[in-house]
Design a protein around this motif. Structure first.
Motif, PDB file in Angstrom:
ATOM      1  N   PRO A 100       0.844  -1.203   0.000  1.00  0.00           N
ATOM      2  CA  PRO A 100       0.000   0.000   0.000  1.00  0.00           C
ATOM      3  C   PRO A 100       0.875   1.248   0.000  1.00  0.00           C
ATOM      4  O   PRO A 100       1.999   1.246   0.503  1.00  0.00           O
ATOM      5  N   VAL A 103      -3.816   5.058   0.743  1.00  0.00           N
ATOM      6  CA  VAL A 103      -4.499   4.992   2.037  1.00  0.00           C
ATOM      7  C   VAL A 103      -5.193   6.315   2.334  1.00  0.00           C
ATOM      8  O   VAL A 103      -6.356   6.345   2.775  1.00  0.00           O
ATOM      9  N   THR A 126      -8.325   6.497   0.325  1.00  0.00           N
ATOM     10  CA  THR A 126      -9.372   5.620   0.841  1.00  0.00           C
ATOM     11  C   THR A 126     -10.043   6.240   2.062  1.00  0.00           C
ATOM     12  O   THR A 126     -11.264   6.156   2.225  1.00  0.00           O
ATOM     13  N   TRP A 159     -10.600   6.529   9.529  1.00  0.00           N
ATOM     14  CA  TRP A 159      -9.283   5.879   9.576  1.00  0.00           C
ATOM     15  C   TRP A 159      -9.369   4.534  10.289  1.00  0.00           C
ATOM     16  O   TRP A 159      -8.796   3.536   9.840  1.00  0.00           O
ATOM     17  N   ARG A 164      -8.236   1.090   8.609  1.00  0.00           N
ATOM     18  CA  ARG A 164      -7.174   0.332   9.277  1.00  0.00           C
ATOM     19  C   ARG A 164      -7.649  -1.065   9.656  1.00  0.00           C
ATOM     20  O   ARG A 164      -6.889  -2.041   9.588  1.00  0.00           O
ATOM     21  N   ARG A 195      -7.336  -3.386   6.696  1.00  0.00           N
ATOM     22  CA  ARG A 195      -5.986  -3.657   6.200  1.00  0.00           C
ATOM     23  C   ARG A 195      -5.024  -3.740   7.376  1.00  0.00           C
ATOM     24  O   ARG A 195      -4.956  -2.817   8.192  1.00  0.00           O
ATOM     25  N   ILE A 218      -0.955  -1.309   6.999  1.00  0.00           N
ATOM     26  CA  ILE A 218      -0.836   0.123   6.698  1.00  0.00           C
ATOM     27  C   ILE A 218      -0.328   0.948   7.875  1.00  0.00           C
ATOM     28  O   ILE A 218      -0.080   2.134   7.716  1.00  0.00           O
TER      29      ILE A 218
END
Length: 311
Positions: A62, A67, A70, A100, A104, A107, A110
């Motif tokens: 990533p 990020v 997103t 966030w 998070r 994933r 990240i």
């Protein structure tokens, strides 16, 4: 720049049926190759890149930009989940930590992207982009018809198209607008064709699922506060359909032969697959073969997370 008009006065094609009404409860088919705007652009740019992403499914690390994009998308989705009167800039800024946390949670790789400055540094970047949004639209003045809409259609009865649309608006007079947010900078004249390719892709899917030509498609570039709009017509979309059919036939032929040649170009400097590319002294892994109809579930056209070019 003035706030965008929300009545879509320039539109001329009505919509009279919900776009999600007859597909929301159907299971998502994930067992055959599909084509999304990003994967179509990959094949046009570099067939080997398409293969490594869509067939081999090689993970890509990533990026902070991806990020951040997103999280911005998640904030704007949450914003429109609030009552219209609550969609003010301060409230949008307050939504960033929660967005966030959701990103998070999806994933596990990240955290290292925010290790140096901590999440607050990322939060500030996201807040600046969300603030830019308010210079382009006033979210208190309209209700979106759909958010993060997954659109699917089998083109010509056999070419599966897939895509996520950030927002679909239906004006009081029944006219339809498709909206996509971008956290990168707006393209210059030499690169507008790529942006228009994505818009036409979405417009064609709407046309083939509802027999409706969207009256307007809008790209919102938050980094430099630019709106790119496109008003398609049926004849142009039908020509674009023929282009996608030819592209899909080329992909299937490459899948049959395993011949996905690299194409060195200006975008190579952003590619994570240089170590596997002959143009940079690398060697691709053995070709795994084109997935069969009864193979294990895969989704070749739509990645699990939006690639950087989509945010």
């Amino acid at each position: 720049m003035s706030v965008a008009a929300v009545t879509l006065r320039s539109m001329s094609v009505p919509v009279s049926v919900s776009l999600a009404a007859d597909t929301a409860d159907e299971p998502v088919r994930r067992s055959r190759p599909a084509l999304s705007p990003s994967r179509a652009a990959d094949f046009k740019q570099c067939p080997l890149k398409y293969r490594l992403r869509a067939v081999d499914r090689i993970p890509e690390p990533p990026s902070r930009a991806a990020v951040r994009g997103t999280v911005v998308h998640a904030v704007l989705e949450d914003l429109f989940g609030l009552p219209a009167a609550d969609r003010h800039p301060q409230r949008a800024a307050e939504l960033v930590p929660g967005a966030w946390d959701r990103v998070r949670a999806d994933r596990d790789d990240i955290d290292q992207l925010v290790a140096a400055g901590g999440p607050e540094a990322l939060f500030e970047e996201v807040r600046r982009l969300v603030e830019s949004y308010y210079e382009l639209e006033d979210p208190t003045r309209f209700e979106p018809h759909a958010l993060e809409e997954r659109v699917e259609v089998d083109l010509a009865g056999e070419i599966p198209l897939r895509g996520f649309v950030d927002r679909i608006d239906v004006a009081p007079n029944g006219l339809l607008r498709v909206v996509d947010y971008k956290t990168g900078r707006a393209p210059g004249p030499l690169h507008e064709a790529r942006a228009l390719f994505q818009l036409k892709f979405y417009a064609l899917m709407i046309l083939r699922t509802r027999d409706i030509v969207p009256a307007q498609l809008r790209l919102i570039y938050l980094a430099d506060k630019v709106l790119l709009t496109y008003a398609p017509d049926r004849e142009e979309l039908e020509r674009f359909e023929r282009i996608l059919i030819a592209l899909w036939q080329a992909i299937l032929e490459a899948g049959r032969t395993g011949d996905f040649p690299p194409n060195r170009n200006a975008m190579c400097r952003f590619c994570d697959f240089q170590s596997l590319c002959p143009e940079f002294g690398g060697t691709p892994p053995p070709y795994p073969g084109w997935p069969q109809q009864d193979s294990a579930p895969v989704e070749l056209g739509l990645p699990d997370v939006r690639p950087p070019e989509d945010v």
